[in-house]
Design a protein around this motif. Sequence first.
Motif, short mmCIF file in Angstrom:
data_model
loop_
_atom_site.label_atom_id
_atom_site.label_comp_id
_atom_site.label_asym_id
_atom_site.label_seq_id
_atom_site.Cartn_x
_atom_site.Cartn_y
_atom_site.Cartn_z
N TYR A 328 65.38 -39.42 43.51
CA TYR A 328 65.58 -40.88 43.37
C TYR A 328 65.30 -41.42 41.96
CZ TYR A 328 65.83 -40.80 48.45
OH TYR A 328 66.20 -40.54 49.75
N ALA A 400 63.78 -44.68 49.60
CA ALA A 400 65.22 -44.70 49.83
C ALA A 400 65.71 -46.14 50.07
CB ALA A 400 65.58 -43.82 51.03
N LYS A 401 64.93 -46.92 50.81
CA LYS A 401 65.33 -48.31 51.07
C LYS A 401 65.41 -49.12 49.79
CE LYS A 401 63.77 -48.94 55.85
NZ LYS A 401 62.83 -49.67 56.74
N GLN A 404 68.30 -47.94 47.45
CA GLN A 404 69.64 -48.36 47.92
C GLN A 404 69.89 -49.85 47.63
OE1 GLN A 404 69.60 -47.24 52.04
NE2 GLN A 404 69.66 -45.03 51.58
#
Length: 404
Positions: A328, A400-401, A404
């Motif tokens: 990430y 990840a949230k 994104q």
Amino acid sequence: MTNKFPVNRALFDDVMAPNYSPSAVIPVRGQGSRVWDQEDREYIDLAGGIAVNCLGHCHPALTSALKEQGEKIWHLSNVMTNEPALRLAKKLVDATFAEKVFFANSGAEANEAAFKLARRWALEEYSAEKSQIIAFKKGFHGRTFFTVTVGGQEAYSDGFGPKPGNICHAEYNNLDSLKALISDKTCAVVMEPLQGEGGVISPTDEFVKGVRDLCDQHNALLIFDEVQTGAGRTGELFAYMGMDVTPDILTSAKSLGGGFPIAAMLTTTAIASHLKIGTHGSTYGGNALACAVAEATIDTINTPEVLQGVTAKAKLLTDGLNAINTKYDIFAEVRGKGLLIGAELTEKYAGKAKDFLNASMEEGLMILVAGPNVIRLTPSLVIPDTDIAEALARFEKAVAKIAQ
């Protein structure tokens, strides 16, 4: 006892001073590295009460010591001493450079005692002119007016009127900055052997040894604030033990009581002799209940199994964070020592550390920040490896949230 009113986050705003803004989550019980809230939702705790719950929640050795001493005696005035305080002091002296111990209730109080002692030592050994205290920018040493002024963060010390005088701040990891300030009028140099609140910054070997040498050259005391780094946090009982440098005064709190409020100032017999009867004190400091819990904490921590385990668990955590970062690209650096870990965010995510904290809570994970750009982890020193793996999985979901 039945309450006739709801005990919830809204009640905080009704009855508590507004200097905190706590989460809506109210934990009600804990076991090991797991915590449950009022809704019986489970969290993994990588915050440790800000490096306090060094053996997790409700560790059997600590709860046993608390119950046993709770049935004997809790508190006496300092007109008397007590057995747990004497046993704990003896164990701290035997395990460190120190020869004398003063007990207090918090890191701020231990540091207050250290700074007062340094001034008193200099006055009696040299002169009233030798009163300068040098600390470091971005440092943190407590919230009393004296300690918050020594701490190098004006956001915490401004706004309360005239500050205690003759305190100045050098740049951490910049020996030339210290050289420009130190003189024979300096009574003490105060430093964290790893800055915690300031962003989890480790000193270089050259810097630490250089600070010690400058103190020696100018007959100044070196004070190590080990409130956050002490009691096993770095994989040594105290961080100085891995640095080839010994301070003149050391302060400890946080992990020292494993969650029960207690603090200690450690020093040599010669320096401690300047705390003559009546020069300093603490009503609760060294009370039997706190010392009994702290003794059990030190007995549990100061073993090869726990201290070596800190290093192994730190590697699991940092390897996991680096693996998440590979996917990430959120961290510019993962740093720290032992289980005091800081992950500095990249420019893209600058200022968003609190967002990661909040997203982690939603995934059932408790973490910390160290300023707006650094995520800080200070879990139990005995956190199970399975909990580390699950915590990393939950953290990746949070990342990840946001990504994104």
